[in-house]
Design a protein around this motif. Structure first.
Motif, short mmCIF file in Angstrom:
data_model
loop_
_atom_site.label_atom_id
_atom_site.label_comp_id
_atom_site.label_asym_id
_atom_site.label_seq_id
_atom_site.Cartn_x
_atom_site.Cartn_y
_atom_site.Cartn_z
N ILE A 7 0.78 -1.33 0.04
CA ILE A 7 -0.14 -0.05 -0.03
C ILE A 7 0.86 1.18 -0.08
O ILE A 7 1.87 1.30 0.94
CB ILE A 7 -0.96 0.06 1.30
CG1 ILE A 7 -1.80 -1.21 1.24
CG2 ILE A 7 -1.75 1.27 1.37
CD1 ILE A 7 -2.70 -1.44 2.34
N GLU A 8 0.87 2.13 -0.98
CA GLU A 8 1.38 3.13 -1.14
C GLU A 8 0.73 4.50 -0.39
O GLU A 8 1.59 5.33 0.21
CB GLU A 8 1.71 3.61 -2.72
CG GLU A 8 2.31 4.86 -2.91
CD GLU A 8 3.96 5.04 -2.58
OE1 GLU A 8 4.26 5.97 -2.25
OE2 GLU A 8 4.42 3.97 -2.10
N LEU A 9 -0.58 4.87 -0.73
CA LEU A 9 -1.05 6.13 -0.23
C LEU A 9 -2.52 6.03 -0.15
O LEU A 9 -3.35 5.37 -0.72
CB LEU A 9 -1.02 7.05 -1.73
CG LEU A 9 -1.20 8.47 -1.68
CD1 LEU A 9 -0.04 9.04 -0.65
CD2 LEU A 9 -1.02 9.18 -2.93
N ILE A 10 -2.94 6.48 1.28
CA ILE A 10 -4.11 6.36 1.44
C ILE A 10 -4.61 7.99 1.54
O ILE A 10 -3.99 8.89 2.26
CB ILE A 10 -4.37 6.00 3.08
CG1 ILE A 10 -3.77 4.50 2.90
CG2 ILE A 10 -5.99 6.14 3.55
CD1 ILE A 10 -3.90 3.90 4.24
N PRO A 11 -5.75 8.25 0.92
CA PRO A 11 -6.34 9.80 0.85
C PRO A 11 -7.08 9.83 2.17
O PRO A 11 -7.94 9.04 2.83
CB PRO A 11 -7.33 9.65 -0.20
CG PRO A 11 -7.66 8.28 -0.54
CD PRO A 11 -6.48 7.46 0.11
N VAL A 12 -6.93 11.07 2.74
CA VAL A 12 -7.38 11.40 4.09
C VAL A 12 -8.29 12.66 3.78
O VAL A 12 -7.58 13.68 3.62
CB VAL A 12 -6.56 11.67 5.17
CG1 VAL A 12 -7.02 12.25 6.45
CG2 VAL A 12 -5.95 10.42 5.55
N PRO A 13 -9.42 12.86 3.84
CA PRO A 13 -10.38 14.09 3.46
C PRO A 13 -10.26 15.10 4.69
O PRO A 13 -10.58 14.75 5.99
CB PRO A 13 -11.68 13.56 3.53
CG PRO A 13 -11.71 12.43 4.24
CD PRO A 13 -10.48 11.69 4.15
N VAL A 14 -9.89 16.23 4.28
CA VAL A 14 -9.89 17.59 5.42
C VAL A 14 -10.43 18.80 4.92
O VAL A 14 -10.74 18.73 3.68
CB VAL A 14 -8.30 17.68 5.71
CG1 VAL A 14 -7.58 16.30 6.26
CG2 VAL A 14 -7.51 18.14 4.49
N THR A 15 -10.75 19.54 5.63
CA THR A 15 -11.27 20.80 5.31
C THR A 15 -10.40 22.02 5.11
O THR A 15 -10.43 22.95 4.43
CB THR A 15 -12.53 21.21 6.52
OG1 THR A 15 -11.74 21.28 7.65
CG2 THR A 15 -13.70 20.30 6.45
N ASP A 16 -9.24 21.92 5.72
CA ASP A 16 -8.30 22.99 5.78
C ASP A 16 -6.82 22.48 5.82
O ASP A 16 -6.34 21.69 6.74
CB ASP A 16 -8.43 23.96 7.03
CG ASP A 16 -7.26 24.74 7.29
OD1 ASP A 16 -6.40 24.91 6.55
OD2 ASP A 16 -7.62 26.09 7.84
N VAL A 17 -6.29 22.10 4.54
CA VAL A 17 -5.23 21.59 4.15
C VAL A 17 -4.04 21.80 4.97
O VAL A 17 -3.31 21.18 5.57
CB VAL A 17 -4.84 21.67 2.62
CG1 VAL A 17 -3.50 20.89 2.27
CG2 VAL A 17 -5.99 21.32 1.78
N ASP A 18 -3.75 23.34 5.31
CA ASP A 18 -2.56 23.79 5.93
C ASP A 18 -2.92 23.67 7.40
O ASP A 18 -1.84 22.89 8.18
CB ASP A 18 -2.36 25.37 5.66
CG ASP A 18 -2.15 25.59 4.37
OD1 ASP A 18 -1.06 24.91 3.73
OD2 ASP A 18 -2.64 26.69 3.96
#
Length: 125
Positions: A7-18
């Motif tokens: 497994i290389e990459l798991i997307p994590v949803p966020v509201t504020d990237v910084d």
């Protein structure tokens, strides 16, 4: 012969990237990439210490709702991992001991949940 899958990459949803990037760096993740590909597409790859798999946060990365991702990782020592989180200002659960390992749970600023599991040995190494 079966090909090796990692497994290389798991997307994590966020509201504020910084804010999310700062949070993950504060708990020890390395910021490998932070690139705005084009308007509406920002790719930020962060890797937990010692991991071969990373997470990706950003804009235009996933349609998942922030706060819905659940991720479980293995750590060598749940007590030490909890101490590191608390020292970084993260609210973490007490260590929960189960027959299959010790667990610590925490959430990122958007509510995505993490379970840290300490296991002595894995059947496949």
């Amino acid at each position: 012969m079966t090909a090796t899958w990692k497994i290389e990459l798991i997307p994590v949803p966020v509201t504020d990237v910084d804010r999310a990037k700062a949070f993950y760096q504060r708990i020890g993740f390395n910021a490998d990439v932070d690139s705005t590909i084009r308007a509406g597409l920002r790719f930020v790859q962060l890797t937990p210490p010692g991991s071969a798999c990373s997470i990706v946060i950003g804009e235009g990365i996933t349609a998942k709702t922030p706060g819905t991702q659940e991720i479980q990782v293995v750590v060598p020592d749940a007590h030490a991992a909890r101490k590191q989180l608390v020292e970084a200002g993260v609210e973490a659960s007490e260590v929960d001991t189960q027959p299959w390992g010790d667990f610590v749970h925490f959430r990122d600023p958007d509510g995505n949940s993490w379970a840290l599991q300490a296991v002595e040995a894995r059947p496949n190494g």
